[in-house]
Motif scaffolding. Structure first.
Motif, PDB file in Angstrom:
ATOM      1  N   THR A  67       0.635  -1.145   0.000  1.00  0.00           N
ATOM      2  CA  THR A  67       0.038   0.120   0.003  1.00  0.00           C
ATOM      3  C   THR A  67       0.804   1.429  -0.008  1.00  0.00           C
ATOM      4  OG1 THR A  67      -1.794  -1.089   1.094  1.00  0.00           O
ATOM      5  CG2 THR A  67      -1.879   1.243   1.421  1.00  0.00           C
ATOM      6  N   GLY A  68       1.847   1.121   0.812  1.00  0.00           N
ATOM      7  CA  GLY A  68       2.898   2.292   0.664  1.00  0.00           C
ATOM      8  C   GLY A  68       3.504   2.743  -0.491  1.00  0.00           C
ATOM      9  N   ILE A  69       3.728   1.585  -1.260  1.00  0.00           N
ATOM     10  CA  ILE A  69       4.636   1.716  -2.323  1.00  0.00           C
ATOM     11  C   ILE A  69       3.741   1.980  -3.433  1.00  0.00           C
ATOM     12  CG2 ILE A  69       5.666   0.490  -4.219  1.00  0.00           C
ATOM     13  CD1 ILE A  69       6.942  -1.334  -1.925  1.00  0.00           C
ATOM     14  N   GLY A  70       2.330   1.511  -3.622  1.00  0.00           N
ATOM     15  CA  GLY A  70       1.173   2.028  -4.393  1.00  0.00           C
ATOM     16  C   GLY A  70       1.138   3.319  -4.236  1.00  0.00           C
ATOM     17  N   SER A  71       0.848   3.745  -3.079  1.00  0.00           N
ATOM     18  CA  SER A  71       0.550   5.297  -2.820  1.00  0.00           C
ATOM     19  C   SER A  71       1.677   5.985  -3.124  1.00  0.00           C
ATOM     20  CB  SER A  71       0.143   5.449  -1.398  1.00  0.00           C
ATOM     21  OG  SER A  71      -0.449   6.763  -1.187  1.00  0.00           O
ATOM     22  N   GLY A  76       3.399  10.462  -6.617  1.00  0.00           N
ATOM     23  CA  GLY A  76       4.705  10.699  -7.402  1.00  0.00           C
ATOM     24  C   GLY A  76       4.717  10.629  -8.685  1.00  0.00           C
ATOM     25  N   TYR A  77       4.036   9.758  -9.181  1.00  0.00           N
ATOM     26  CA  TYR A  77       4.035   9.635 -10.728  1.00  0.00           C
ATOM     27  C   TYR A  77       2.693   9.760 -11.541  1.00  0.00           C
ATOM     28  CZ  TYR A  77       9.010   8.707  -9.282  1.00  0.00           C
ATOM     29  OH  TYR A  77      10.010   8.555  -8.654  1.00  0.00           O
ATOM     30  N   PHE A  84      -4.058   2.134 -10.497  1.00  0.00           N
ATOM     31  CA  PHE A  84      -4.171   0.591 -10.207  1.00  0.00           C
ATOM     32  C   PHE A  84      -3.656   0.186  -8.980  1.00  0.00           C
ATOM     33  CE2 PHE A  84      -3.911  -3.858 -10.468  1.00  0.00           C
ATOM     34  CZ  PHE A  84      -5.252  -4.308 -10.454  1.00  0.00           C
ATOM     35  N   LEU A  85      -2.253   0.436  -8.858  1.00  0.00           N
ATOM     36  CA  LEU A  85      -1.619  -0.171  -7.677  1.00  0.00           C
ATOM     37  C   LEU A  85      -1.913   0.549  -6.405  1.00  0.00           C
ATOM     38  CD1 LEU A  85       2.033  -0.724  -9.152  1.00  0.00           C
ATOM     39  CD2 LEU A  85       0.388  -2.327  -8.787  1.00  0.00           C
ATOM     40  N   HIS A  86      -2.254   1.896  -6.379  1.00  0.00           N
ATOM     41  CA  HIS A  86      -2.629   2.795  -5.441  1.00  0.00           C
ATOM     42  C   HIS A  86      -4.191   2.011  -4.931  1.00  0.00           C
ATOM     43  CE1 HIS A  86      -5.027   6.141  -3.633  1.00  0.00           C
ATOM     44  NE2 HIS A  86      -3.949   6.368  -3.083  1.00  0.00           N
ATOM     45  N   ASP A  87      -4.830   1.668  -5.634  1.00  0.00           N
ATOM     46  CA  ASP A  87      -6.294   1.448  -5.508  1.00  0.00           C
ATOM     47  C   ASP A  87      -6.323  -0.044  -5.005  1.00  0.00           C
ATOM     48  OD1 ASP A  87      -7.056   4.052  -6.333  1.00  0.00           O
ATOM     49  OD2 ASP A  87      -7.968   3.381  -8.208  1.00  0.00           O
ATOM     50  N   ILE A  88      -5.687  -0.968  -5.629  1.00  0.00           N
ATOM     51  CA  ILE A  88      -5.823  -2.322  -5.415  1.00  0.00           C
ATOM     52  C   ILE A  88      -5.338  -2.709  -4.112  1.00  0.00           C
ATOM     53  CG2 ILE A  88      -3.944  -3.349  -6.752  1.00  0.00           C
ATOM     54  CD1 ILE A  88      -7.292  -5.034  -6.404  1.00  0.00           C
ATOM     55  N   THR A  89      -4.127  -2.170  -3.724  1.00  0.00           N
ATOM     56  CA  THR A  89      -3.144  -2.327  -2.598  1.00  0.00           C
ATOM     57  C   THR A  89      -3.967  -1.773  -1.403  1.00  0.00           C
ATOM     58  OG1 THR A  89      -1.876  -0.613  -2.660  1.00  0.00           O
ATOM     59  CG2 THR A  89      -0.845  -2.489  -3.677  1.00  0.00           C
ATOM     60  N   PHE A  90      -4.447  -0.602  -1.405  1.00  0.00           N
ATOM     61  CA  PHE A  90      -5.604  -0.300  -0.321  1.00  0.00           C
ATOM     62  C   PHE A  90      -6.548  -1.089  -0.156  1.00  0.00           C
ATOM     63  CE2 PHE A  90      -8.876   2.467   1.246  1.00  0.00           C
ATOM     64  CZ  PHE A  90      -8.173   2.939   2.378  1.00  0.00           C
ATOM     65  N   LEU A  91      -7.395  -1.122  -1.210  1.00  0.00           N
ATOM     66  CA  LEU A  91      -8.628  -1.888  -0.957  1.00  0.00           C
ATOM     67  C   LEU A  91      -8.326  -3.228  -0.359  1.00  0.00           C
ATOM     68  CD1 LEU A  91     -10.535  -0.764  -4.353  1.00  0.00           C
ATOM     69  CD2 LEU A  91     -11.059  -0.306  -1.899  1.00  0.00           C
ATOM     70  N   SER A  92      -7.294  -4.088  -1.065  1.00  0.00           N
ATOM     71  CA  SER A  92      -6.919  -5.417  -0.651  1.00  0.00           C
ATOM     72  C   SER A  92      -6.575  -5.313   0.899  1.00  0.00           C
ATOM     73  CB  SER A  92      -5.628  -6.024  -1.564  1.00  0.00           C
ATOM     74  OG  SER A  92      -6.222  -5.978  -2.723  1.00  0.00           O
TER      75      SER A  92
END
Length: 129
Positions: A67-71, A76-77, A84-92
């Protein structure tokens, strides 16, 4: 008719103002890494317990790191992959925590618990793609 502009405005204004530097939202990006730090702490505590509790700490700690990496990537970019990584890691992460706690209260069998975790993550992935 008014819903889409409101959603778009909320999505673009819920964080710090975009910068012209190396990271789009540097404060949000770096502060997101606190999730990863918390996850690493959980992972370090996983060795102090056994069995199912150890597995939960490993999975939840790993999910927090992700979640930290996805966010960080999203703030950042701001690419489609970062979104997608931001959303899926947080939701998961939230889903894992919710299901594990409900399973404990309801005394679900492990295959049911993990089936629900995986079904939810799969559904989230399909919904946000």
């Amino acid at each position: 008719m008014y819903t889409i502009p409101v959603i778009l405005a909320a999505g673009s204004s819920d964080c710090e103002a975009n910068s012209n530097g190396m990271l789009i939202q540097p404060v949000s990006a770096f502060s997101s890494l606190v999730f990863s730090i918390a996850g690493l702490v959980l992972l370090s505590w996983a060795g102090s317990v056994e069995g199912h509790e150890r597995l939960i700490r490993i999975l939840f700690g790993s999910a927090m790191v992700a979640t930290g990496i996805g966010s960080f990537l999203f703030h950042g970019y701001d690419s489609a992959v970062a979104q997608f990584l931001h959303d899926i890691t947080f939701l998961s992460t939230v889903w894992l925590l919710a299901v594990v706690n409900i399973a404990e209260v309801r005394s679900w069998q492990r295959p049911v618990e993990w089936g629900i975790v995986m079904a939810g993550i799969t559904a989230f992935s399909v919904a946000i793609l």
